[in-house]
Design a protein around this motif. Structure first.
Motif, mmCIF file in Angstrom:
data_model
loop_
_atom_site.group_PDB
_atom_site.id
_atom_site.type_symbol
_atom_site.label_atom_id
_atom_site.label_comp_id
_atom_site.label_asym_id
_atom_site.label_seq_id
_atom_site.Cartn_x
_atom_site.Cartn_y
_atom_site.Cartn_z
ATOM 1 N N ASP A 48 -0.515 -3.103 -10.813
ATOM 2 C CA ASP A 48 -1.715 -3.372 -10.042
ATOM 3 C C ASP A 48 -2.242 -4.480 -10.868
ATOM 4 O OD1 ASP A 48 -2.328 -1.961 -8.309
ATOM 5 O OD2 ASP A 48 -4.415 -0.750 -9.062
ATOM 6 N N LEU B 260 -2.943 1.796 -10.645
ATOM 7 C CA LEU B 260 -1.335 1.970 -9.913
ATOM 8 C C LEU B 260 -0.850 0.767 -11.237
ATOM 9 C CD1 LEU B 260 -0.240 0.940 -6.656
ATOM 10 C CD2 LEU B 260 0.225 3.440 -8.178
ATOM 11 N N GLN C 17 -1.787 0.557 -1.611
ATOM 12 C CA GLN C 17 -1.098 1.237 -1.809
ATOM 13 C C GLN C 17 0.156 1.879 -2.626
ATOM 14 O OE1 GLN C 17 -2.421 3.283 -5.445
ATOM 15 N NE2 GLN C 17 -4.593 2.855 -4.739
ATOM 16 N N THR C 18 0.664 1.562 -0.843
ATOM 17 C CA THR C 18 2.339 1.453 -0.591
ATOM 18 C C THR C 18 2.770 0.169 0.346
ATOM 19 O OG1 THR C 18 1.735 3.849 0.177
ATOM 20 C CG2 THR C 18 3.258 3.210 1.179
ATOM 21 N N ASN D 72 -4.814 3.846 -20.391
ATOM 22 C CA ASN D 72 -4.993 4.822 -19.062
ATOM 23 C C ASN D 72 -4.026 5.270 -18.294
ATOM 24 O OD1 ASN D 72 -7.879 4.728 -20.414
ATOM 25 N ND2 ASN D 72 -7.916 2.505 -19.625
ATOM 26 N N PRO D 73 -3.566 5.261 -18.601
ATOM 27 C CA PRO D 73 -2.291 5.597 -17.325
ATOM 28 C C PRO D 73 -2.081 6.795 -16.650
ATOM 29 C CG PRO D 73 -1.073 6.250 -19.611
ATOM 30 C CD PRO D 73 -2.592 6.058 -19.982
ATOM 31 N N LYS D 74 -2.978 7.890 -17.699
ATOM 32 C CA LYS D 74 -3.105 8.837 -16.069
ATOM 33 C C LYS D 74 -4.214 8.561 -14.760
ATOM 34 C CE LYS D 74 -1.999 12.574 -19.278
ATOM 35 N NZ LYS D 74 -1.939 13.401 -20.254
ATOM 36 N N ASN D 75 -5.065 7.649 -14.444
ATOM 37 C CA ASN D 75 -6.186 6.914 -14.302
ATOM 38 C C ASN D 75 -5.137 7.051 -12.578
ATOM 39 O OD1 ASN D 75 -8.042 5.750 -12.588
ATOM 40 N ND2 ASN D 75 -8.796 4.549 -14.005
ATOM 41 N N LYS D 76 -5.481 7.260 -11.930
ATOM 42 C CA LYS D 76 -4.533 8.395 -10.627
ATOM 43 C C LYS D 76 -5.345 6.686 -9.579
ATOM 44 C CE LYS D 76 -2.571 11.185 -11.687
ATOM 45 N NZ LYS D 76 -0.868 10.933 -12.182
ATOM 46 N N GLN D 77 -6.675 6.501 -9.941
ATOM 47 C CA GLN D 77 -7.302 5.233 -9.467
ATOM 48 C C GLN D 77 -6.632 4.030 -8.725
ATOM 49 O OE1 GLN D 77 -11.513 4.735 -10.013
ATOM 50 N NE2 GLN D 77 -11.945 3.426 -8.327
#
Length: 101
Positions: free
Chosen positions: A29, A26, A65-66, A19-24
């Motif tokens: 992860d 990385l 996230q960062t 599911n690489p398009k899941n922006k929730q």
């Protein structure tokens, strides 16, 4: 009534790759969470005792996230070797590099 759905086990890395398009999430992860739990002592509790004095930051930084450069280095080392489980880490230590990490 309510439906109870039983929990199930799924590999995080495979799920993220599917599911690489899941922006929730990385794509790295699975390695971030493994590193976090490793540093929190949830993976290898004996490692926590010997290593805790060497890090200053809270392990939760690994799953933000960062990431900082230190976090990115650790996550990169784990991901380049495909290590996101205790089994994979122990196998790596036993067969490839006993001083990894």
């Amino acid at each position: 009534g309510k439906w109870e759905i039983p929990s199930c086990y799924t590999e995080m890395y495979a799920t993220l790759q599917a599911n690489p398009k899941n922006k929730q999430f990385l794509l790295d992860d699975s390695f971030r969470y493994f590193a976090r739990y490793l540093l929190e002592g949830k993976v290898l509790p004996e490692l926590l005792k010997s290593c805790k004095k060497w890090y200053n930051d809270d392990p939760t930084l690994l799953t933000r996230q960062t990431p900082s450069s230190k976090v990115a280095t650790l996550v990169s080392a784990l991901s380049s070797e495909g290590i996101d489980s205790a089994e994979a880490l122990c196998q790596h230590w036993a067969t490839v590099n006993a001083k990894f990490l």
